[in-house]
Design a protein around this motif. Structure first.
Motif, PDB file in Angstrom:
ATOM      1  N   TYR A 165     102.766  35.080  41.853  1.00  0.00           N
ATOM      2  CA  TYR A 165     101.744  34.543  42.263  1.00  0.00           C
ATOM      3  C   TYR A 165     100.855  35.577  43.117  1.00  0.00           C
ATOM      4  CZ  TYR A 165      97.900  31.028  42.921  1.00  0.00           C
ATOM      5  OH  TYR A 165      96.907  30.306  42.792  1.00  0.00           O
ATOM      6  N   PRO A 166      99.599  35.836  42.702  1.00  0.00           N
ATOM      7  CA  PRO A 166      98.710  37.205  43.503  1.00  0.00           C
ATOM      8  C   PRO A 166      99.078  36.987  45.030  1.00  0.00           C
ATOM      9  CG  PRO A 166      97.537  36.414  41.460  1.00  0.00           C
ATOM     10  CD  PRO A 166      98.710  35.270  41.786  1.00  0.00           C
ATOM     11  N   GLY A 167      98.541  35.638  45.398  1.00  0.00           N
ATOM     12  CA  GLY A 167      98.568  35.760  46.653  1.00  0.00           C
ATOM     13  C   GLY A 167     100.156  35.858  47.368  1.00  0.00           C
ATOM     14  N   GLY A 168     101.204  35.556  46.689  1.00  0.00           N
ATOM     15  CA  GLY A 168     102.232  35.919  47.192  1.00  0.00           C
ATOM     16  C   GLY A 168     102.749  37.352  47.458  1.00  0.00           C
ATOM     17  N   TYR A 169     102.407  38.027  46.567  1.00  0.00           N
ATOM     18  CA  TYR A 169     102.595  39.540  46.526  1.00  0.00           C
ATOM     19  C   TYR A 169     101.856  40.148  47.550  1.00  0.00           C
ATOM     20  CZ  TYR A 169     104.965  39.179  41.846  1.00  0.00           C
ATOM     21  OH  TYR A 169     105.781  38.941  40.924  1.00  0.00           O
ATOM     22  N   VAL A 170     100.488  39.666  47.739  1.00  0.00           N
ATOM     23  CA  VAL A 170      99.699  40.306  48.779  1.00  0.00           C
ATOM     24  C   VAL A 170     100.306  39.894  50.095  1.00  0.00           C
ATOM     25  CG1 VAL A 170      97.231  40.098  50.159  1.00  0.00           C
ATOM     26  CG2 VAL A 170      97.296  40.021  47.559  1.00  0.00           C
ATOM     27  N   SER A 171     100.777  38.619  50.494  1.00  0.00           N
ATOM     28  CA  SER A 171     101.417  38.390  51.507  1.00  0.00           C
ATOM     29  C   SER A 171     102.704  39.112  51.959  1.00  0.00           C
ATOM     30  CB  SER A 171     102.053  36.944  51.568  1.00  0.00           C
ATOM     31  OG  SER A 171     102.669  36.253  52.428  1.00  0.00           O
ATOM     32  N   ASP A 172     103.453  39.551  50.808  1.00  0.00           N
ATOM     33  CA  ASP A 172     104.745  40.290  51.166  1.00  0.00           C
ATOM     34  C   ASP A 172     104.187  41.668  51.201  1.00  0.00           C
ATOM     35  OD1 ASP A 172     106.454  38.319  50.451  1.00  0.00           O
ATOM     36  OD2 ASP A 172     106.844  38.884  48.268  1.00  0.00           O
ATOM     37  N   LEU A 173     103.235  42.300  50.685  1.00  0.00           N
ATOM     38  CA  LEU A 173     102.843  43.493  51.133  1.00  0.00           C
ATOM     39  C   LEU A 173     102.228  43.871  52.491  1.00  0.00           C
ATOM     40  CD1 LEU A 173     100.798  44.608  47.786  1.00  0.00           C
ATOM     41  CD2 LEU A 173     103.020  45.807  48.788  1.00  0.00           C
ATOM     42  N   ALA A 174     101.415  42.678  52.844  1.00  0.00           N
ATOM     43  CA  ALA A 174     100.979  42.570  54.252  1.00  0.00           C
ATOM     44  C   ALA A 174     102.083  42.511  55.299  1.00  0.00           C
ATOM     45  CB  ALA A 174     100.021  41.392  54.366  1.00  0.00           C
ATOM     46  N   ILE A 175     102.766  41.693  55.231  1.00  0.00           N
ATOM     47  CA  ILE A 175     104.000  41.324  56.399  1.00  0.00           C
ATOM     48  C   ILE A 175     105.081  42.482  56.209  1.00  0.00           C
ATOM     49  CG2 ILE A 175     105.841  39.821  57.002  1.00  0.00           C
ATOM     50  CD1 ILE A 175     103.159  38.710  57.582  1.00  0.00           C
ATOM     51  N   GLY A 176     105.411  42.976  54.930  1.00  0.00           N
ATOM     52  CA  GLY A 176     106.383  44.121  54.719  1.00  0.00           C
ATOM     53  C   GLY A 176     105.777  45.413  55.404  1.00  0.00           C
ATOM     54  N   SER A 177     104.481  45.725  55.227  1.00  0.00           N
ATOM     55  CA  SER A 177     103.954  46.927  55.616  1.00  0.00           C
ATOM     56  C   SER A 177     104.007  46.855  57.420  1.00  0.00           C
ATOM     57  CB  SER A 177     102.617  47.271  55.160  1.00  0.00           C
ATOM     58  OG  SER A 177     101.691  46.089  55.193  1.00  0.00           O
ATOM     59  N   LEU A 178     103.514  45.568  57.868  1.00  0.00           N
ATOM     60  CA  LEU A 178     103.511  45.453  59.066  1.00  0.00           C
ATOM     61  C   LEU A 178     104.883  45.666  59.766  1.00  0.00           C
ATOM     62  CD1 LEU A 178     101.959  44.761  61.663  1.00  0.00           C
ATOM     63  CD2 LEU A 178     102.221  42.231  61.184  1.00  0.00           C
ATOM     64  N   LEU A 179     105.923  45.096  59.232  1.00  0.00           N
ATOM     65  CA  LEU A 179     107.241  45.185  59.955  1.00  0.00           C
ATOM     66  C   LEU A 179     107.648  46.666  59.680  1.00  0.00           C
ATOM     67  CD1 LEU A 179     108.859  41.949  58.316  1.00  0.00           C
ATOM     68  CD2 LEU A 179     108.151  42.473  60.723  1.00  0.00           C
ATOM     69  N   LEU A 180     107.239  47.479  58.633  1.00  0.00           N
ATOM     70  CA  LEU A 180     107.569  48.827  58.597  1.00  0.00           C
ATOM     71  C   LEU A 180     106.759  49.564  59.660  1.00  0.00           C
ATOM     72  CD1 LEU A 180     108.938  51.110  57.001  1.00  0.00           C
ATOM     73  CD2 LEU A 180     106.784  51.085  55.403  1.00  0.00           C
ATOM     74  N   LEU A 181     105.634  49.393  60.024  1.00  0.00           N
ATOM     75  CA  LEU A 181     104.937  50.037  60.949  1.00  0.00           C
ATOM     76  C   LEU A 181     105.725  49.712  62.282  1.00  0.00           C
ATOM     77  CD1 LEU A 181     101.394  49.724  59.677  1.00  0.00           C
ATOM     78  CD2 LEU A 181     102.654  51.756  59.711  1.00  0.00           C
ATOM     79  N   LEU A 182     105.813  48.513  62.480  1.00  0.00           N
ATOM     80  CA  LEU A 182     106.540  48.185  63.808  1.00  0.00           C
ATOM     81  C   LEU A 182     108.005  48.709  63.945  1.00  0.00           C
ATOM     82  CD1 LEU A 182     105.709  44.267  64.053  1.00  0.00           C
ATOM     83  CD2 LEU A 182     104.659  46.241  65.487  1.00  0.00           C
ATOM     84  N   SER A 183     108.640  48.987  63.091  1.00  0.00           N
ATOM     85  CA  SER A 183     109.977  49.569  62.934  1.00  0.00           C
ATOM     86  C   SER A 183     109.884  51.101  63.097  1.00  0.00           C
ATOM     87  CB  SER A 183     110.773  49.228  61.692  1.00  0.00           C
ATOM     88  OG  SER A 183     111.006  47.688  61.723  1.00  0.00           O
ATOM     89  N   TYR A 184     108.830  51.753  62.931  1.00  0.00           N
ATOM     90  CA  TYR A 184     108.754  53.221  62.921  1.00  0.00           C
ATOM     91  C   TYR A 184     108.874  53.585  64.277  1.00  0.00           C
ATOM     92  CZ  TYR A 184     107.080  57.949  61.271  1.00  0.00           C
ATOM     93  OH  TYR A 184     106.765  59.133  61.011  1.00  0.00           O
ATOM     94  N   ARG A 185     109.893  54.433  64.355  1.00  0.00           N
ATOM     95  CA  ARG A 185     110.192  55.288  65.818  1.00  0.00           C
ATOM     96  C   ARG A 185     110.316  54.107  66.953  1.00  0.00           C
ATOM     97  NH1 ARG A 185     105.383  59.567  67.123  1.00  0.00           N
ATOM     98  NH2 ARG A 185     107.097  60.519  68.286  1.00  0.00           N
ATOM     99  N   ARG A 186     111.041  53.090  66.560  1.00  0.00           N
ATOM    100  CA  ARG A 186     111.575  51.988  67.423  1.00  0.00           C
ATOM    101  C   ARG A 186     112.971  51.392  66.858  1.00  0.00           C
ATOM    102  NH1 ARG A 186     105.988  50.740  66.291  1.00  0.00           N
ATOM    103  NH2 ARG A 186     104.685  51.065  68.233  1.00  0.00           N
TER     104      ARG A 186
END
Length: 733
Positions: free
Chosen positions: A37-58
């Motif tokens: 579902y389009p909204g689901g893919y956007v949700s995964d991209l949003a949360i996934g990219s946020l978690l990736l950024l929070l994990s960077y250098r931590r």
């Protein structure tokens, strides 16, 4: 060239591993699990990219986020498969409970081992490739997840839809949205002041309205009434309905029934109030809303009410000298229709056992539609041979999952569902042709409708869009299109009004045989959305008690002008109206006793293959309120069994998924013997859509002489003494 060990420590390798874990794996698993579902893919991209950024250098935070993300991703997949809903935070502990996993996945352990393996493998890869000295990121990097989250929120705000929650959100995103909405609701309540809520007015929803101008100047000419109920068919399948609301849906799956619609009085704006056959039948035949949630169907509650059933249409027609009949293509025990339909006033109630003609298809639920309508035509012929006027209600089953159709239809249509609908179209059209040849249409009021709607992707409100076709001896004086908003709540009133019979005061609704100049209120609950229409404004509320308002003169519309969002006390008024309507039978009581045994002989099959079609007891979709205890008492007798006896199994389900409860195993039932047992379980949280499934295998027959389900409050002193806690196998909903 870098050596493998040096590459493993490179920033690129670490980013690839983290990106695969947080972004690529969720996207792939969403597609693999069928949650596209389009909204689901956007949700995964949003949360996934946020978690990736929070994990960077931590690195320490990265490990914690990986663990939480893995548990949430796997937990969502497992719980959606097990009980058909997304997890709450407290549910995640069940992933470590072997009993829950074994029962909820029917003994198979984790239902998606590939996902678990992928999460573990990627987690290890992220740890192995971890490096502290990564290059710094741009301060604008967080703009990507922010834009995606805002875009998702805007789409939810302006373009609400009926897709399941797990198709639109991943679990962290859902929890984030719920937290934001809860904070917003608390802020709105604080701004409104601490003013006690007064009960909302539901008088317009429960009012009997016969104030319209009659379409007929006298009682109808028909002496009989025939109600044909088609399983799961939405109003979008009728061409005139689509044209009347300028629907964007163009697939013409029922052309022959659409041609009959051109000869009838059709109601394009016809509302179905809920899902499930027994709920639709209750609303149609008793002039009352069924539960606007997943609580115990009112048809089941009706069994405990000795007066309300006398106001149902079959009982009313019987009191006026009609013989009353119910005929369906499936067995009667499922959803307790073997007891509910006679209690409503049907003098003759028949299911699959009545049919002597050979079916054209092997269908687990019962008669295929062609064979069913051929039998129904013979039933009508028998009724016409008697002098007494009659009421007959028919219910098909062929368009219920699993869809089945002859090979020639399967070859003609893209899928089994479309083929089954095409098969029904020919079957019901042939039946109506047969009625016309017999002369039935000259002296019988014929109403064709559906019990519920199986919905349509990308068609607004398809899950609540029904249809109603009226064929009457006075057809030339009736309009071809009946304007106005009507629904199943109006069918009982309409039939009684047509025959100029008195309508009981506690029956709600309007008459299809009258024209109204004033607006009316009507409600519906389908696909988890609670909807209310007051004649000018359409309000739709989701699981977060956030409501969207639209300017819409009708309920069913292809599109409507968005007016804005409502939450807080204004939104809760909608759910409070639904809660008050839900109590029309029980009056809010929870200490109720249900007896599902009818002491009839039940012939067993050598093999029970389906928990639903082969179910021997009608105790389905019950509600056990929070803080109660349920006691079940069972007695089963063997009748004419061979020396091998009968093997019986009792299962429990919530939302159609197995639930692990401490239920004693049923011993082998020997010839001439009986089995008696009783057990109880607590309900620390409300259980909804709770079902018992009793199956049996053997040669011979059994008789169920007792299957009682009693739910009563747990005394407060007992709760305190026992320090009652939620058992692991009981999941909150």
């Amino acid at each position: 060239m870098r050596t493998p060990s040096r590459w493993l420590l490179s920033p690129a390798a670490s980013l690839i591993a983290l990106g695969t874990l947080f972004i690529l794996l969720p996207l792939v698993s969403r597609f693999w699990l069928g949650w596209s579902y389009p909204g689901g893919y956007v949700s995964d991209l949003a949360i996934g990219s946020l978690l990736l950024l929070l994990s960077y250098r931590r690195p320490i935070l990265a490990v914690l986020l990986m663990l939480a993300w893995g548990v949430m991703l796997l937990g969502s997949a497992e719980l959606v498969a097990a009980v058909g809903r997304m997890p709450e935070p407290g549910d995640l502990k069940y992933l470590t409970d072997p009993q829950f996993l074994s029962h909820s996945t029917q003994g198979a352990g984790i239902g998606n081992p590939w996902l678990a393996i992928a999460l573990i493998g990627l987690g290890v890869a992220c740890v192995l490739t971890g490096r502290r000295r990564w290059p710094a990121l741009s301060r604008y990097a967080y703009a990507l997840p922010a834009v995606l989250l805002l875009g998702h929120a805007a789409d939810q705000y302006y373009n609400p839809n009926e897709a399941d929650q797990w198709k639109q959100f991943n679990l962290p995103h859902k929890l984030l949205v719920e937290s934001v909405n809860s904070a917003q609701l608390r802020a709105e309540d604080w701004l409104d002041g601490d003013v006690p809520d007064s009960p909302p007015d539901i008088a317009e929803l429960t009012r009997l309205d016969l104030g319209g101008t009659p379409l007929l100047t006298h009682a109808g000419k028909a002496r009989n009434v025939l109600i044909v109920t088609l399983e799961g068919i939405p109003g979008a399948y009728i061409a005139e309905n689509r044209a009347a609301i300028n629907s964007s849906y163009t697939e013409d799956l029922m052309p022959r029934l659409s041609r009959w619609a051109e000869r009838s009085m059709s109601t394009p704006d016809y509302v179905l109030h809920g899902h499930q056959t027994i709920r639709g039948l209750y609303a149609m035949l008793c002039g009352d809303y069924d539960k606007l949630d997943s609580g115990t169907p009112k048809g089941v509650e009706l069994l405990n009410n000795a007066t309300r059933n006398e106001q149902c249409l079959p009982a009313q027609m019987r009191s006026q000298g009609f013989s009353t009949h119910f005929l369906q293509g499936a067995g009667l025990r499922f959803m307790a229709k073997d007891q509910i339909m006679p209690h409503m006033g049907f003098q003759q109630t028949h299911g699959r056992e009545w049919f002597k003609n050979k079916p054209y298809l092997e269908f687990p639920w019962g008669m295929d539609d062609k064979a069913y309508f051929e039998g129904a035509l013979k039933y009508v012929k028998q009724l016409r041979q008697q002098k007494q006027p009659w009421m007959l209600t028919l219910l098909t089953v062929g368009t219920h999952q699993p869809y089945s159709a002859p090979q020639e239809y399967l070859a003609r249509y893209p899928g089994a569902k479309q083929a089954a609908i095409g098969y029904l179209d020919d079957a019901v059209a042939d039946f109506l042709d047969g009625l016309e040849k017999q002369g039935v249409l000259k002296d019988t009021l014929v109403i064709i409708t559906s019990d519920e709607s199986h919905g349509l992707e990308q068609v607004r409100l398809a899950s609540a869009w029904g249809f109603n076709l009226v064929l009457a001896p006075e057809q030339t004086t009736l309009p071809k299109l009946k304007n106005g908003v009507y629904g199943h709540i109006d069918l009982t009133t309409s039939v009684l009004d047509y025959f100029a019979l008195p309508v009981p005061d506690n029956i709600a609704g309007r008459s299809l045989f009258r024209d109204y100049t004033t607006h009316r209120e009507i409600m519906s609950y389908t696909n988890g959305m609670l909807r209310q229409h007051d004649g000018e404004t359409f309000t739709e509320c989701n699981f977060q008690q956030v409501c969207r308002r639209y300017a819409s003169p009708g309920f069913i519309a292809d599109s409507a002008r968005y007016l804005g969002r409502v939450s807080g006390k204004q939104a809760r008024l909608v759910s409070q109206r639904a809660e008050l309507l839900d109590q029309s039978i029980s009056g809010g009581q929870i200490g109720l006793h249900y007896q599902f045994a009818n002491r009839q002989r039940i012939d067993l099959q050598a093999n029970a293959r389906d928990d639903w079609a082969d179910n021997l007891i009608g105790a389905q979709y019950l509600e056990m309120p929070k803080g109660t205890r349920t006691r079940v008492t069972v007695k089963i007798e063997g009748m004419g069994l061979d020396r091998n006896g009968a093997r019986l199994q009792l299962k429990t389900k919530e939302f159609d998924r197995n639930v692990a409860l401490d239920i004693p195993e049923l011993p082998l039932l020997q010839r001439g013997k009986s089995i008696e047992l009783s057990f109880d379980f607590d309900n620390p949280e409300t259980r909804k859509a709770f079902s018992f499934h009793l199956t049996g295998e053997g040669r011979g027959a059994i008789r169920i002489s007792d299957f009682s389900v009693v739910t009563e409050p747990i005394p407060p002193e007992l709760i305190a003494a026992q320090n009652v806690e939620e058992p692991l196998e009981a999941l909150p909903h």
